[in-house]
Design a protein around this motif. Structure first.
Motif, PDB file in Angstrom:
ATOM      1  N   ARG A  24     -33.439 -65.930  -1.935  1.00  0.00           N
ATOM      2  CA  ARG A  24     -34.218 -65.888  -0.683  1.00  0.00           C
ATOM      3  C   ARG A  24     -35.546 -66.639  -0.840  1.00  0.00           C
ATOM      4  NH1 ARG A  24     -31.942 -60.826  -0.888  1.00  0.00           N
ATOM      5  NH2 ARG A  24     -33.793 -59.851  -1.798  1.00  0.00           N
ATOM      6  N   ALA A  25     -36.150 -66.531  -2.011  1.00  0.00           N
ATOM      7  CA  ALA A  25     -37.419 -67.221  -2.247  1.00  0.00           C
ATOM      8  C   ALA A  25     -37.227 -68.735  -2.235  1.00  0.00           C
ATOM      9  CB  ALA A  25     -38.017 -66.765  -3.580  1.00  0.00           C
ATOM     10  N   ARG A  26     -36.166 -69.207  -2.887  1.00  0.00           N
ATOM     11  CA  ARG A  26     -35.905 -70.656  -2.899  1.00  0.00           C
ATOM     12  C   ARG A  26     -35.742 -71.168  -1.469  1.00  0.00           C
ATOM     13  NH1 ARG A  26     -31.774 -69.320  -6.257  1.00  0.00           N
ATOM     14  NH2 ARG A  26     -32.466 -69.006  -8.395  1.00  0.00           N
ATOM     15  N   SER A  27     -35.027 -70.408  -0.622  1.00  0.00           N
ATOM     16  CA  SER A  27     -34.851 -70.816   0.782  1.00  0.00           C
ATOM     17  C   SER A  27     -36.173 -70.863   1.529  1.00  0.00           C
ATOM     18  CB  SER A  27     -33.920 -69.834   1.508  1.00  0.00           C
ATOM     19  OG  SER A  27     -32.710 -69.726   0.834  1.00  0.00           O
ATOM     20  N   ALA A  28     -37.155 -70.056   1.084  1.00  0.00           N
ATOM     21  CA  ALA A  28     -38.468 -70.029   1.739  1.00  0.00           C
ATOM     22  C   ALA A  28     -39.417 -71.079   1.149  1.00  0.00           C
ATOM     23  CB  ALA A  28     -39.076 -68.636   1.602  1.00  0.00           C
ATOM     24  N   GLY A  29     -38.919 -71.890   0.208  1.00  0.00           N
ATOM     25  CA  GLY A  29     -39.754 -72.949  -0.354  1.00  0.00           C
ATOM     26  C   GLY A  29     -40.523 -72.550  -1.605  1.00  0.00           C
ATOM     27  N   VAL A  30     -40.151 -71.415  -2.197  1.00  0.00           N
ATOM     28  CA  VAL A  30     -40.799 -70.982  -3.437  1.00  0.00           C
ATOM     29  C   VAL A  30     -39.968 -71.540  -4.597  1.00  0.00           C
ATOM     30  CG1 VAL A  30     -41.706 -69.019  -4.727  1.00  0.00           C
ATOM     31  CG2 VAL A  30     -41.500 -68.883  -2.227  1.00  0.00           C
ATOM     32  N   GLY A  31     -40.577 -72.404  -5.398  1.00  0.00           N
ATOM     33  CA  GLY A  31     -39.793 -73.145  -6.396  1.00  0.00           C
ATOM     34  C   GLY A  31     -40.004 -72.703  -7.826  1.00  0.00           C
TER      35      GLY A  31
END
Ligand code: ZN
Ligand code: ZN
Length: 256
Positions: A24-31
């Motif tokens: 979910r974080a990756r989808s929100a732009g957290v890399g």
């Protein structure tokens, strides 16, 4: 792309499954994610997670709440684990005189030992401090922790403490508290903080930022705190994200 500089994805402090939270974080732009261990057993789990995910790096230590578990055996095992290249930080360690879940002198002894470990390994510190601003700065000064520096995570003090920590060479990491109505003193420190010492984090699963306050936090929500910090400083979110990512890289040599 933004980095969550402090989150709990394993062990007794975490909630839910790490893989789902990371997706979910990756989808929100957290890399990128600094996953934090709170005792020796959890530190083992954090390191295993970092070995499975190149975008997750580890911070290993014994939390002040767990300082009562600190002994020669845990020190030896933490030293072994923290030597791994996937470990960027030693901690979280520090002083928590709000909850006092371990005796204060025991907290201080474990804190001092972990500062010495960080210096021996040449890795920066991940500092937890609550209701102990003067004692935290005193111990950092006495142990010459500025030699490795590190992060004052989940900044929850005031401008006086912020200045003391920055003078000692530390970075300030802001969490969801920044979005809370009564957090004027924290916002004042966040507006003042030098641009090259700024970081953002969730401290998930704790302290979810508005509008999720009171619900379990997760790394995807770091963008909400970052937006408030960017607004406070009058810069676009993309610039804040880039700056905090570069600040983390300057501190520990890693960027996702
Ligand atoms: Zn903490
Ligand atoms: Zn934490």
């Amino acid at each position: 792309m933004i980095v969550d500089a402090h989150c709990h994805l394993t062990g007794s402090y975490a909630q839910g499954d790490a893989e789902g939270a990371l997706a979910r974080a990756r989808s929100a732009g957290v890399g990128g994610f600094v996953a934090v261990g709170t005792d020796v057993e959890d530190s083992r789990a954090v390191l295993a997670l970092a070995h499975r995910h190149p975008e997750v790096r580890a911070s290993l230590g014994v939390h002040p709440h767990e300082a009562k578990t600190w002994d020669p055996a845990s020190e030896a095992e933490l030293t072994r684990l923290a030597s791994d290249p996937a470990v960027l930080f030693v901690g979280e360690t520090g002083l928590d005189f709000h909850y006092d879940l371990s005796p204060r002198e025991v907290q201080e002894a474990a804190f001092r030992a972990q500062i010495r470990l960080a210096k021996a390994l040449g890795k920066p510190l991940m500092i937890h401090t609550r209701s102990a601003p003067e004692d935290t700065l005193r111990v950092l000064r006495e142990e010459e922790a500025g030699a490795v520096g590190g992060i004052i995570h989940c900044f929850s003090e005031d401008l006086v403490f912020a200045k003391g920590a920055v003078d000692l060479g530390f970075h300030l990491s802001f969490s969801g508290i920044l979005t809370f109505k009564k957090a004027d003193a924290i916002r004042e420190a966040a507006a003042w903080a030098p641009e090259d010492r700024l970081l953002v984090e969730t401290d998930a699963p704790f302290l979810a930022p508005a509008p999720h306050r009171g619900k379990p936090n997760e790394p995807a929500f770091v963008t909400l705190t970052a937006q408030v910090l960017a607004d406070l400083r009058g810069i676009p979110l993309a610039q804040l994200a880039d700056r905090t990512t570069r600040n983390l890289e300057a501190l520990c040599g890693w960027a996702p």
